[in-house]
Design a protein around this motif. Structure first.
Motif, PDB file in Angstrom:
ATOM      1  N   PRO A  44      35.285   9.067  39.945  1.00 54.16           N
ATOM      2  CA  PRO A  44      36.359   8.072  39.948  1.00 54.16           C
ATOM      3  C   PRO A  44      35.970   6.805  39.192  1.00 54.16           C
ATOM      4  N   LEU A  45      36.963   6.075  38.736  1.00 56.56           N
ATOM      5  CA  LEU A  45      36.769   4.815  38.030  1.00 56.56           C
ATOM      6  C   LEU A  45      36.842   3.639  38.994  1.00 56.56           C
ATOM      7  N   PRO A  46      36.255   2.500  38.624  1.00 55.74           N
ATOM      8  CA  PRO A  46      36.492   1.285  39.409  1.00 55.74           C
ATOM      9  C   PRO A  46      37.969   0.924  39.362  1.00 55.74           C
ATOM     10  N   SER A  95      41.069   5.636  40.394  1.00 53.60           N
ATOM     11  CA  SER A  95      40.059   5.257  41.371  1.00 53.60           C
ATOM     12  C   SER A  95      40.011   6.268  42.509  1.00 53.60           C
ATOM     13  N   ALA A  96      38.962   6.198  43.323  1.00 57.53           N
ATOM     14  CA  ALA A  96      38.798   7.144  44.425  1.00 57.53           C
ATOM     15  C   ALA A  96      39.922   6.972  45.433  1.00 57.53           C
ATOM     16  N   GLY A  97      40.585   8.057  45.769  1.00 56.98           N
ATOM     17  CA  GLY A  97      41.687   8.024  46.714  1.00 56.98           C
ATOM     18  C   GLY A  97      42.942   8.616  46.097  1.00 56.98           C
ATOM     19  N   THR A  98      44.033   8.476  46.818  1.00 57.57           N
ATOM     20  CA  THR A  98      45.307   9.040  46.368  1.00 57.57           C
ATOM     21  C   THR A  98      46.228   7.927  45.902  1.00 57.57           C
ATOM     22  N   GLY A 144      43.720  11.892  51.485  1.00 58.70           N
ATOM     23  CA  GLY A 144      42.679  11.679  50.489  1.00 58.70           C
ATOM     24  C   GLY A 144      41.575  12.708  50.589  1.00 58.70           C
ATOM     25  N   SER A 145      40.832  12.855  49.505  1.00 58.64           N
ATOM     26  CA  SER A 145      39.730  13.812  49.477  1.00 58.64           C
ATOM     27  C   SER A 145      38.434  13.175  49.008  1.00 58.64           C
ATOM     28  N   GLY A 146      38.469  11.880  48.668  1.00 51.75           N
ATOM     29  CA  GLY A 146      37.314  11.228  48.085  1.00 51.75           C
ATOM     30  C   GLY A 146      37.336  11.288  46.570  1.00 51.75           C
ATOM     31  N   ARG A 147      38.137  12.174  46.018  1.00 53.60           N
ATOM     32  CA  ARG A 147      38.308  12.247  44.571  1.00 53.60           C
ATOM     33  C   ARG A 147      39.443  11.328  44.139  1.00 53.60           C
ATOM     34  N   ALA A 148      39.613  11.209  42.839  1.00 52.98           N
ATOM     35  CA  ALA A 148      40.728  10.439  42.291  1.00 52.98           C
ATOM     36  C   ALA A 148      41.928  11.364  42.146  1.00 52.98           C
ATOM     37  N   THR A 196      40.664  14.483  35.711  1.00 54.51           N
ATOM     38  CA  THR A 196      39.783  15.485  35.073  1.00 54.51           C
ATOM     39  C   THR A 196      39.112  14.960  33.815  1.00 54.51           C
ATOM     40  N   ALA A 197      39.492  13.760  33.352  1.00 51.77           N
ATOM     41  CA  ALA A 197      38.843  13.186  32.170  1.00 51.77           C
ATOM     42  C   ALA A 197      39.118  11.701  32.115  1.00 51.77           C
TER      43      ALA A 197
END
Length: 217
Positions: free
Chosen positions: A64-66, A117-120, A182-186, A214-215
């Motif tokens: 994830p990005l800031p 960012s991390a989250g949904t 959420g899953s912890g991913r972006a 994914t990118a």
């Protein structure tokens, strides 16, 4: 009969639960994005386009990005190239869609997760206008698994998401935990109205696109 425009609202729990909503957008949230109908009904997702859980994509992901505000949303597959505007909650705890005079804008929940960012992260848009013309998300239901969504951000990075599912839900049975969990991913959810339509209540359902970062470019 002229089409009617119904207030767009994303119904959230009352205060203080709204503060939890701003961080997690979890259970108890019912989406009620309304629209009008003065044209052919918007595309519906195929019945086969389903997702079993709100967790994990089938393909690779990137870190994830800031946090950074989104600026523009592009979905080449359906011809979307739209500015993004911040939307928030009204006094009743409802997340407001972009103003009716900005049908070409996508709104993102500015008190929640920024896209990338991390989250949904959650973005909404009108399916049509008070005059019955197509809105920014009119063709959202036509997206298919594997389509690309690009979000340009204020930090000059572009978060690239891959669609993994598109679903249509009855708004009375909207699966809040599945959509906003959420899953912890972006993750990114794009949501608009869809399904059947009545003059009294507007659209009867919501189209939800599930996508994962994914990118980054």
């Amino acid at each position: 009969m002229a089409p009617r425009h119904h207030t767009s609202a994303f119904r959230a729990p009352s205060v203080p639960a709204v503060l939890l909503l701003a961080c997690t957008l979890t259970a108890g949230v019912v989406l009620l994005i309304s629209g009008v109908r003065g044209h052919e009904p918007p595309p519906r997702p195929a019945a086969a386009r389903t997702v079993r859980t709100a967790a994990g994509p089938s393909g690779p992901t990137v870190p994830p990005l800031p946090p950074a505000d989104p600026v523009r949303l592009r979905i080449a597959a359906i011809g979307v190239d739209a500015p993004m505007t911040r939307v928030g909650l009204d006094a009743a705890g409802a997340l407001q869609a972009p103003p009716p005079d900005e049908p070409d804008h996508a709104g993102w929940y500015g008190d929640g997760t920024p896209p990338g960012s991390a989250g949904t992260a959650v973005a909404t848009g009108h399916v049509d206008t008070p005059a019955g013309d197509p809105g920014v998300f009119y063709d959202l239901g036509a997206l298919t698994e594997g389509a690309t969504i690009e979000v340009s951000r204020a930090d000059r990075r572009t978060a690239v998401f891959t669609v993994r599912a598109v679903e249509l839900y009855d708004r009375k049975k909207f699966p809040s935990e599945k959509v906003y969990g959420g899953s912890g991913r972006a993750e990114l959810r794009l949501i608009t109205c869809g399904g059947g339509y009545t003059e009294r209540t507007g659209y009867l359902g919501n189209v939800v696109v599930y996508a994962t970062l994914t990118a980054v470019t």
